[in-house]
Enzyme design. Structure first.
Site, mmCIF file in Angstrom:
data_model
loop_
_atom_site.group_PDB
_atom_site.id
_atom_site.type_symbol
_atom_site.label_atom_id
_atom_site.label_comp_id
_atom_site.label_asym_id
_atom_site.label_seq_id
_atom_site.Cartn_x
_atom_site.Cartn_y
_atom_site.Cartn_z
ATOM 1 C CB CYS A 178 -0.899 0.004 1.237
ATOM 2 S SG CYS A 178 -1.857 1.531 1.421
ATOM 3 C CG ASP A 200 -2.552 -3.811 -0.619
ATOM 4 O OD1 ASP A 200 -3.202 -3.831 0.440
ATOM 5 O OD2 ASP A 200 -2.265 -2.762 -1.213
ATOM 6 C CB VAL A 249 3.814 -14.391 -21.578
ATOM 7 C CG1 VAL A 249 4.545 -14.196 -20.268
ATOM 8 C CG2 VAL A 249 3.559 -13.052 -22.253
ATOM 9 C CD GLU A 250 9.403 -19.077 -19.139
ATOM 10 O OE1 GLU A 250 9.218 -20.145 -18.520
ATOM 11 O OE2 GLU A 250 9.831 -18.035 -18.604
ATOM 12 C CD GLU A 282 -7.978 1.143 -7.178
ATOM 13 O OE1 GLU A 282 -9.048 1.168 -6.529
ATOM 14 O OE2 GLU A 282 -6.853 1.306 -6.635
#
Length: 143
Positions: free
Chosen positions: A52, A59, A74-75, A94
């Site tokens: 945070c 978080d 994507v590997e 967000e």
């Protein structure tokens, strides 16, 4: 007989590799899409943490990434290291979710992608953020 490792994949098969200190240091590695037809790939982890930016408290989140590859995939190990790099990152939930989507799209230019982050409850309120990419534009939705 084992196939030789792709020269573009630097993490796969290396146990001594250290986790990156931040998302800026992390690299999402890719390999050529082995299929011609559209299909969906889904990555899930419940092992995600960030910090945070106000309190510095951790978080915790479940992260789901779904994408339809275009020319690159994507590997998985590089994705694991990339997501782990957020452990010291101070950012609002967000911002974290949208950063993951932006970095993912930049790495592999998928046909489409969705990142959903379900953050654990804090003060009795859970937060879920969903960010979407659809062929050239990013749509950001929080719920």
């Amino acid at each position: 007989m084992a196939k030789p490792k792709s020269k573009s994949l630097t993490l796969l098969g290396r146990s001594e590799t250290r986790l990156p200190k931040s998302p800026d240091e992390a690299q999402l590695e890719t390999f050529p899409n082995p299929a011609k037809r559209p299909y969906t790939v889904r990555f899930e982890t419940s092992d995600f943490t960030s910090l945070c930016p106000v309190t510095g408290q951790m978080d915790f989140a479940d992260i789901v990434i779904e994408y339809v590859p275009n020319e690159l995939c994507v590997e998985t190990k590089s994705l694991k290291f990339y997501l782990a790099s957020f452990r010291n990152e101070c950012a609002f939930n967000e911002a974290v979710t949208n950063r993951i989507l932006d970095d993912f799209v930049a790495a592999c230019s998928p046909r489409s992608a969705v990142v959903t982050a379900d953050f654990s409850a804090r003060a009795g309120i859970a937060l879920s953020v969903r960010a979407e990419y659809s062929g050239g534009k990013t749509q950001r939705n929080g719920r």
